[in-house]
Design an enzyme around this catalytic site. Structure first.
Site, PDB file in Angstrom:
ATOM      1  N   ASP A  29       0.858  -1.177   0.000  1.00  0.00           N
ATOM      2  CA  ASP A  29       0.000   0.000   0.000  1.00  0.00           C
ATOM      3  C   ASP A  29       0.899   1.233   0.000  1.00  0.00           C
ATOM      4  OD1 ASP A  29      -1.663   2.151   0.564  1.00  0.00           O
ATOM      5  OD2 ASP A  29      -2.682   1.167   2.238  1.00  0.00           O
ATOM      6  N   GLU A  79      30.110   7.227   5.904  1.00  0.00           N
ATOM      7  CA  GLU A  79      30.181   5.779   6.065  1.00  0.00           C
ATOM      8  C   GLU A  79      30.096   5.111   4.689  1.00  0.00           C
ATOM      9  OE1 GLU A  79      26.429   3.953   7.691  1.00  0.00           O
ATOM     10  OE2 GLU A  79      26.137   5.984   8.448  1.00  0.00           O
ATOM     11  N   CYS A 111      26.145   7.457  11.228  1.00  0.00           N
ATOM     12  CA  CYS A 111      25.574   8.756  10.856  1.00  0.00           C
ATOM     13  C   CYS A 111      26.009   9.898  11.768  1.00  0.00           C
ATOM     14  CB  CYS A 111      24.052   8.671  10.829  1.00  0.00           C
ATOM     15  SG  CYS A 111      23.434   7.455   9.652  1.00  0.00           S
ATOM     16  N   TYR A 143      20.563  -0.356   1.121  1.00  0.00           N
ATOM     17  CA  TYR A 143      20.159  -1.568   1.829  1.00  0.00           C
ATOM     18  C   TYR A 143      19.890  -2.723   0.863  1.00  0.00           C
ATOM     19  CZ  TYR A 143      19.626   1.630   5.718  1.00  0.00           C
ATOM     20  OH  TYR A 143      19.871   2.565   6.682  1.00  0.00           O
ATOM     21  N   THR A 152      14.132   3.349   2.744  1.00  0.00           N
ATOM     22  CA  THR A 152      14.880   4.354   3.514  1.00  0.00           C
ATOM     23  C   THR A 152      16.267   4.598   2.932  1.00  0.00           C
ATOM     24  OG1 THR A 152      15.780   2.745   5.098  1.00  0.00           O
ATOM     25  CG2 THR A 152      13.621   3.700   5.593  1.00  0.00           C
ATOM     26  N   SER A 201      16.638  -0.774  15.910  1.00  0.00           N
ATOM     27  CA  SER A 201      17.281   0.511  15.655  1.00  0.00           C
ATOM     28  C   SER A 201      16.352   1.672  15.984  1.00  0.00           C
ATOM     29  CB  SER A 201      17.727   0.589  14.189  1.00  0.00           C
ATOM     30  OG  SER A 201      18.538   1.721  13.979  1.00  0.00           O
ATOM     31  N   HIS A 233      18.306  13.728  13.307  1.00  0.00           N
ATOM     32  CA  HIS A 233      18.792  12.851  12.242  1.00  0.00           C
ATOM     33  C   HIS A 233      17.581  12.116  11.680  1.00  0.00           C
ATOM     34  CE1 HIS A 233      20.719   9.665  10.084  1.00  0.00           C
ATOM     35  NE2 HIS A 233      20.362   8.742  10.964  1.00  0.00           N
ATOM     36  N   SER A 307      24.217   4.894  14.387  1.00  0.00           N
ATOM     37  CA  SER A 307      24.006   3.529  14.857  1.00  0.00           C
ATOM     38  C   SER A 307      25.300   2.891  15.325  1.00  0.00           C
ATOM     39  CB  SER A 307      23.379   2.685  13.740  1.00  0.00           C
ATOM     40  OG  SER A 307      22.063   3.102  13.481  1.00  0.00           O
TER      41      SER A 307
END
Length: 387
Positions: A29, A79, A111, A143, A152, A201, A233, A307
């Site tokens: 959706d 990173e 980050c 990812y 994301t 996370s 962030h 993270s």
């Protein structure tokens, strides 16, 4: 003496994926992405854009307006590094033709890297008030195609000039920090994409915000209602939204209203660009500056999170006349210029960018004239050209 942000530059690649298209392709959706995650689009980097080229392009936004000979420090937080030994900052320093006596290096802690660079730069300028420092956050969030974290992703860079008597934001004394050795997100050396425990996370992020925000208020005596805006962030907009909702829960209606409105203004660019890791907090700052009207001396709170994990909260004061030092039209045109990709086009470009190009094969960029890009390797040495 006040030290802080004097200039801000921004760059994002010239391609994007629409979240509605992605949702349909993944049999989801669209509201799961648009509302549940809070994203509209995400920028996509092809094989010719990396942390170095994006950092160069972001800095070019203001480079001609500063005294290059006074730059004494150049730091890149990333990173998405391009080499296991040589810093991204050296490639950038060369392209920008900065003086040979500039101290330069790269910082990594997920980050949090750009924030670490800003704090180092702030302390450097305090000791060397006639010098300035350039701090760059530059990253490509990856990812993988058809993964839980796909929505994301994103790509972009923010560059800042840190100096005495800044024209945009003066950084206040004091901060609160919290760190723990945890495994909510990481990227092993043998992987081109990140590994993430998404639910864990999110919980850690919120916990670190609560701890650092509470500690900062206790340390300084500053109340939530004293802030004109709270910035976060934003790996995705909904995560920052949840933190902001917690922050304003017990506040009066006036405070809730202006902190909510300014969160919306700060999230506007993130909704269109996506996750840019080290620079995501500072994309929020830029979005706030360019999409809200802020009074002189307005207090801005900033929550940085990397993270693994490292969290920090600090604040700054808006400098009168800050609007004159922004590039609002150019930044909004940059976002609007992007080419929409079909899902098959995006998947092809994404997967191709995960692979190193064949050595001695020169890559060509489809960016506009004047843009720097990665042109491949020559005898295994990375090449950067300006189109």
């Amino acid at each position: 003496m006040q030290v802080g942000i004097d200039q801000i530059g921004f760059y994002t690649p010239n391609k994007y994926v629409d979240m509605v298209d992605l949702a349909h392709a993944r049999n989801e959706d669209p509201n799961k992405f648009l509302i549940g995650i809070g994203q509209n689009k995400m920028s996509v980097a092809d094989q010719t854009q990396d942390a170095v080229s994006m950092g160069i392009n972001a800095t070019l936004r203001y480079l001609d307006q500063i005294a290059r000979e006074r730059v004494g420090l150049l730091i890149v937080g990333t990173e998405s590094s391009v080499d296991q030994s040589k810093s991204a900052s050296l490639f950038i320093k060369s392209a920008l033709a900065l003086p040979a006596n500039v101290r330069t290096f790269e910082v990594k802690e997920a980050c949090f890297g750009m924030t670490a660079g800003i704090m180092i730069a702030r302390d450097y300028v305090r000791l060397h008030p006639h010098h300035s420092a350039i701090v760059i956050g530059s990253d490509i969030a990856r990812y993988g195609v058809n993964t839980g974290g796909e929505v994301t992703q994103g790509a972009g860079s923010i560059s800042m000039l840190i100096k005495a008597d800044p024209q945009i934001l003066a950084i206040n004394n004091g901060h609160s920090s919290h760190s723990e050795d945890i495994n909510d997100f990481w990227r092993p050396n043998d992987s081109a994409v990140a590994v993430v425990d998404g639910k864990y996370s999110k919980n850690v992020y919120l916990d670190f915000f609560k701890q650092t925000f509470t500690a900062y208020r206790k340390q300084t005596g500053i109340k939530t209602s004293d802030f004109t805006a709270l910035l976060y962030h934003l790996p995705f907009v909904k995560m920052g939204f949840k933190a902001n909702e917690w922050a304003i829960t017990a506040q009066d209606e006036k405070t809730k209203k202006h902190l909510t409105e300014n969160f919306t203004a700060a999230a506007r660019y993130g909704k269109e660009v996506g996750n840019i890791y080290t620079a995501s907090l500072y994309l929020s700052l830029l979005s706030l500056l360019e999409n809200a009207k802020l009074p002189a001396n307005a207090k801005i709170g900033l929550f940085s999170y990397g993270s693994g994990a490292m969290g920090e909260f600090y604040s700054g004061q808006i400098v009168k006349g800050y609007e004159k030092n922004l590039h609002t039209n150019a930044d909004q045109k940059m976002i609007a210029r992007r080419q929409k990709l079909t899902i098959p086009e995006y998947e092809k470009i994404f997967n191709q960018a995960l692979e190193s190009p064949q050595d001695n094969l020169e890559l060509q960029s489809d960016e506009q004239t004047g843009t720097w890009y990665f042109a491949g390797t020559k005898n295994r040495i990375r090449q950067y050209f300006q189109k």
